[in-house]
Design a protein around this motif. Structure first.
Motif, PDB file in Angstrom:
ATOM      1  N   GLU A 120       0.699  -1.217  -0.047  1.00 27.87           N
ATOM      2  CA  GLU A 120      -0.121  -0.099   0.219  1.00 27.87           C
ATOM      3  C   GLU A 120       0.757   1.206   0.097  1.00 27.87           C
ATOM      4  O   GLU A 120       0.294   2.449  -0.022  1.00 27.87           O
ATOM      5  CB  GLU A 120      -0.973  -0.005   1.411  1.00 27.87           C
ATOM      6  N   ASP A 121       2.260   1.072   0.156  1.00 25.13           N
ATOM      7  CA  ASP A 121       3.139   2.258   0.055  1.00 25.13           C
ATOM      8  C   ASP A 121       2.892   2.897  -1.376  1.00 25.13           C
ATOM      9  O   ASP A 121       3.628   2.489  -2.206  1.00 25.13           O
ATOM     10  CB  ASP A 121       4.227   1.840   0.566  1.00 25.13           C
ATOM     11  N   LYS A 122       2.584   4.083  -1.295  1.00 25.66           N
ATOM     12  CA  LYS A 122       2.120   4.845  -2.750  1.00 25.66           C
ATOM     13  C   LYS A 122       3.603   5.642  -3.119  1.00 25.66           C
ATOM     14  O   LYS A 122       3.566   6.169  -4.018  1.00 25.66           O
ATOM     15  CB  LYS A 122       1.163   5.646  -2.473  1.00 25.66           C
ATOM     16  N   ASN A 123       4.536   5.583  -2.124  1.00 29.53           N
ATOM     17  CA  ASN A 123       5.694   6.261  -2.410  1.00 29.53           C
ATOM     18  C   ASN A 123       6.778   5.220  -3.320  1.00 29.53           C
ATOM     19  O   ASN A 123       7.673   5.984  -3.700  1.00 29.53           O
ATOM     20  CB  ASN A 123       6.384   6.909  -0.998  1.00 29.53           C
ATOM     21  N   GLN A 124       6.348   3.970  -3.179  1.00 29.93           N
ATOM     22  CA  GLN A 124       7.432   3.503  -4.195  1.00 29.93           C
ATOM     23  C   GLN A 124       7.420   3.485  -5.806  1.00 29.93           C
ATOM     24  O   GLN A 124       6.365   4.208  -5.994  1.00 29.93           O
ATOM     25  CB  GLN A 124       7.171   1.866  -3.953  1.00 29.93           C
ATOM     26  N   PRO A 125       8.726   3.564  -6.120  1.00 31.12           N
ATOM     27  CA  PRO A 125       8.813   4.273  -7.724  1.00 31.12           C
ATOM     28  C   PRO A 125       7.678   3.657  -8.496  1.00 31.12           C
ATOM     29  O   PRO A 125       7.471   4.348  -9.758  1.00 31.12           O
ATOM     30  CB  PRO A 125      10.421   3.794  -8.083  1.00 31.12           C
ATOM     31  N   SER A 126       7.336   2.524  -8.532  1.00 30.25           N
ATOM     32  CA  SER A 126       6.259   1.715  -9.321  1.00 30.25           C
ATOM     33  C   SER A 126       4.970   2.716  -9.334  1.00 30.25           C
ATOM     34  O   SER A 126       4.369   2.568 -10.416  1.00 30.25           O
ATOM     35  CB  SER A 126       6.385   0.338  -9.295  1.00 30.25           C
ATOM     36  N   ILE A 127       4.723   3.458  -8.323  1.00 26.33           N
ATOM     37  CA  ILE A 127       3.333   4.035  -8.345  1.00 26.33           C
ATOM     38  C   ILE A 127       3.941   5.590  -8.589  1.00 26.33           C
ATOM     39  O   ILE A 127       3.230   6.381  -9.152  1.00 26.33           O
ATOM     40  CB  ILE A 127       3.039   3.866  -6.880  1.00 26.33           C
ATOM     41  N   THR A 128       4.742   6.033  -7.670  1.00 29.75           N
ATOM     42  CA  THR A 128       5.218   7.512  -7.603  1.00 29.75           C
ATOM     43  C   THR A 128       6.829   7.498  -8.196  1.00 29.75           C
ATOM     44  O   THR A 128       7.700   7.229  -7.426  1.00 29.75           O
ATOM     45  CB  THR A 128       5.217   7.987  -6.467  1.00 29.75           C
ATOM     46  N   PRO A 129       7.152   8.082  -9.533  1.00 33.09           N
ATOM     47  CA  PRO A 129       8.348   7.803 -10.033  1.00 33.09           C
ATOM     48  C   PRO A 129       9.094   8.929  -9.088  1.00 33.09           C
ATOM     49  O   PRO A 129       8.688   9.756  -8.709  1.00 33.09           O
ATOM     50  CB  PRO A 129       8.147   8.423 -11.418  1.00 33.09           C
ATOM     51  N   LYS A 130      10.458   8.424  -8.934  1.00 29.87           N
ATOM     52  CA  LYS A 130      11.540   9.299  -8.256  1.00 29.87           C
ATOM     53  C   LYS A 130      11.612  10.532  -9.068  1.00 29.87           C
ATOM     54  O   LYS A 130      11.611  10.575 -10.246  1.00 29.87           O
ATOM     55  CB  LYS A 130      12.828   8.482  -8.278  1.00 29.87           C
ATOM     56  N   ARG A 131      12.067  11.591  -7.981  1.00 34.73           N
ATOM     57  CA  ARG A 131      11.970  13.164  -8.861  1.00 34.73           C
ATOM     58  C   ARG A 131      13.360  13.604  -8.302  1.00 34.73           C
ATOM     59  O   ARG A 131      13.727  13.655  -7.171  1.00 34.73           O
ATOM     60  CB  ARG A 131      10.816  13.958  -8.530  1.00 34.73           C
ATOM     61  N   ARG A 132      14.066  13.943  -9.193  1.00 31.16           N
ATOM     62  CA  ARG A 132      15.365  14.716  -8.954  1.00 31.16           C
ATOM     63  C   ARG A 132      15.576  15.800  -9.655  1.00 31.16           C
ATOM     64  O   ARG A 132      14.965  15.971 -10.705  1.00 31.16           O
ATOM     65  CB  ARG A 132      16.738  13.727  -9.135  1.00 31.16           C
ATOM     66  N   LEU A 133      16.496  16.639  -9.460  1.00 33.25           N
ATOM     67  CA  LEU A 133      16.930  17.951 -10.201  1.00 33.25           C
ATOM     68  C   LEU A 133      17.319  17.437 -11.513  1.00 33.25           C
ATOM     69  O   LEU A 133      18.164  16.330 -11.241  1.00 33.25           O
ATOM     70  CB  LEU A 133      17.631  18.767  -9.595  1.00 33.25           C
ATOM     71  N   PRO A 134      17.502  18.064 -12.752  1.00 28.63           N
ATOM     72  CA  PRO A 134      18.396  17.704 -13.912  1.00 28.63           C
ATOM     73  C   PRO A 134      19.742  17.337 -13.293  1.00 28.63           C
ATOM     74  O   PRO A 134      20.340  18.200 -12.783  1.00 28.63           O
ATOM     75  CB  PRO A 134      17.927  18.836 -14.772  1.00 28.63           C
ATOM     76  N   ILE A 135      20.266  16.572 -14.168  1.00 29.32           N
ATOM     77  CA  ILE A 135      21.416  15.995 -13.661  1.00 29.32           C
ATOM     78  C   ILE A 135      22.568  17.100 -13.744  1.00 29.32           C
ATOM     79  O   ILE A 135      23.657  17.517 -13.204  1.00 29.32           O
ATOM     80  CB  ILE A 135      21.911  14.843 -14.282  1.00 29.32           C
ATOM     81  N   GLU A 136      22.385  17.880 -15.038  1.00 31.87           N
ATOM     82  CA  GLU A 136      23.101  18.827 -15.333  1.00 31.87           C
ATOM     83  C   GLU A 136      23.424  20.219 -14.413  1.00 31.87           C
ATOM     84  O   GLU A 136      24.059  20.872 -13.959  1.00 31.87           O
ATOM     85  CB  GLU A 136      23.038  19.515 -16.781  1.00 31.87           C
ATOM     86  N   LYS A 137      22.356  20.332 -13.461  1.00 34.10           N
ATOM     87  CA  LYS A 137      22.116  21.158 -12.454  1.00 34.10           C
ATOM     88  C   LYS A 137      22.855  20.783 -11.297  1.00 34.10           C
ATOM     89  O   LYS A 137      23.332  21.691 -10.441  1.00 34.10           O
ATOM     90  CB  LYS A 137      20.588  21.390 -12.018  1.00 34.10           C
ATOM     91  N   VAL A 138      23.355  19.781 -10.923  1.00 39.19           N
ATOM     92  CA  VAL A 138      23.826  19.071  -9.700  1.00 39.19           C
ATOM     93  C   VAL A 138      25.355  18.317 -10.166  1.00 39.19           C
ATOM     94  O   VAL A 138      26.170  18.162  -9.095  1.00 39.19           O
ATOM     95  CB  VAL A 138      23.175  18.248  -8.976  1.00 39.19           C
ATOM     96  N   ILE A 139      25.651  18.281 -11.226  1.00 36.80           N
ATOM     97  CA  ILE A 139      26.792  17.714 -11.755  1.00 36.80           C
ATOM     98  C   ILE A 139      27.649  18.658 -12.755  1.00 36.80           C
ATOM     99  O   ILE A 139      27.035  19.157 -13.777  1.00 36.80           O
ATOM    100  CB  ILE A 139      26.685  16.585 -12.469  1.00 36.80           C
ATOM    101  N   SER A 140      28.714  19.130 -12.281  1.00 32.96           N
ATOM    102  CA  SER A 140      29.486  20.170 -13.170  1.00 32.96           C
ATOM    103  C   SER A 140      30.906  19.191 -13.667  1.00 32.96           C
ATOM    104  O   SER A 140      31.424  18.544 -12.799  1.00 32.96           O
ATOM    105  CB  SER A 140      29.927  21.458 -12.719  1.00 32.96           C
ATOM    106  N   LYS A 141      31.440  19.602 -14.578  1.00 32.65           N
ATOM    107  CA  LYS A 141      32.511  19.060 -15.195  1.00 32.65           C
ATOM    108  C   LYS A 141      33.612  20.268 -15.577  1.00 32.65           C
ATOM    109  O   LYS A 141      33.109  21.120 -16.327  1.00 32.65           O
ATOM    110  CB  LYS A 141      32.040  18.104 -16.379  1.00 32.65           C
ATOM    111  N   LYS A 142      34.672  20.038 -15.307  1.00 32.11           N
ATOM    112  CA  LYS A 142      35.689  21.057 -15.550  1.00 32.11           C
ATOM    113  C   LYS A 142      36.687  20.583 -16.454  1.00 32.11           C
ATOM    114  O   LYS A 142      37.252  19.237 -16.338  1.00 32.11           O
ATOM    115  CB  LYS A 142      36.409  21.584 -14.124  1.00 32.11           C
TER     116      LYS A 142
END
Length: 200
Positions: free
Chosen positions: A178-200
């Motif tokens: 009944e856990d509605k937070n599991q990814p099969s019911i509520t997809p994981k949400r994260r900031l766009p990868i380019e917003k948190v990963i920088s490359k030099k």
């Protein structure tokens, strides 16, 4: 399953199946994993209290805010504590660490004051939290990190030594269907990868 795939499937469990318990072998592995957690200087300023006793979980539950049901229904609850007595910590590192590590502490950390030192020790405990959550992801153990607790009440109920104080807790177990937070019911949400990963 590789680690990336495990991380894609892990999530913060919101509801546990109270009828499913983690077996003893897996819990022994968890103990070893916590024991092997890294820390700055190998300082290990922590203690981990693993609780499976239902009466103790029920005593702690009212002091866990919106986490009350998770504490009651999880298989095991792990309480993460940090050394709150700087003299005890300094004795521990003097007895267990090489001279260069003790010198680093005495010259680079201690002079910044007690507040800084205690914050630095707490940061080490958070490293162990990350290790635990990552390990659970690879072991098919569901987990919930909980800062939403009353640490002083936890310490009172668990009769924690005055030399330590509770920081947070982690519930472990098996998700309820009944856990509605599991990814099969509520997809994981994260900031766009380019917003948190920088490359030099």
């Amino acid at each position: 399953m590789n680690f990336l795939e495990s991380m894609k499937k892990r999530y913060t469990t919101k509801k546990y199946d109270a009828n499913v318990k983690i077996n003893a072998e897996k819990m022994r592995e968890i103990e070893e994993i916590l024991h092997l957690s890294p820390s700055s200087l190998n300082s290990q300023p922590w203690k981990f209290t693993i609780i499976s006793d239902q009466k103790i979980k029920e005593a702690l539950a009212p002091f866990s805010f919106h986490n009350k049901e998770k504490v009651e229904d999880c298989s095991h609850l792990i309480v993460f504590s940090v050394i709150d007595n700087i003299e005890l910590f300094e004795k521990q590192i003097a007895e267990n660490l090489p001279e260069y590590a003790v010198t680093y502490y005495n010259t680079r950390i201690k002079p910044l004051g007690a507040t800084y030192t205690k914050n630095w020790m707490s940061q080490q405990v958070h490293i162990a939290l990350g290790v635990l959550l990552s390990a659970c992801a690879t072991m098919d153990i569901d987990a919930t990190a909980m800062g939403g607790i009353e640490p002083e009440k936890y310490d009172e109920i668990l009769e924690t030594s005055n030399d330590y104080k509770t920081l947070f807790a982690v519930a472990l177990g098996t998700r309820s269907s009944e856990d509605k937070n599991q990814p099969s019911i509520t997809p994981k949400r994260r900031l766009p990868i380019e917003k948190v990963i920088s490359k030099k």
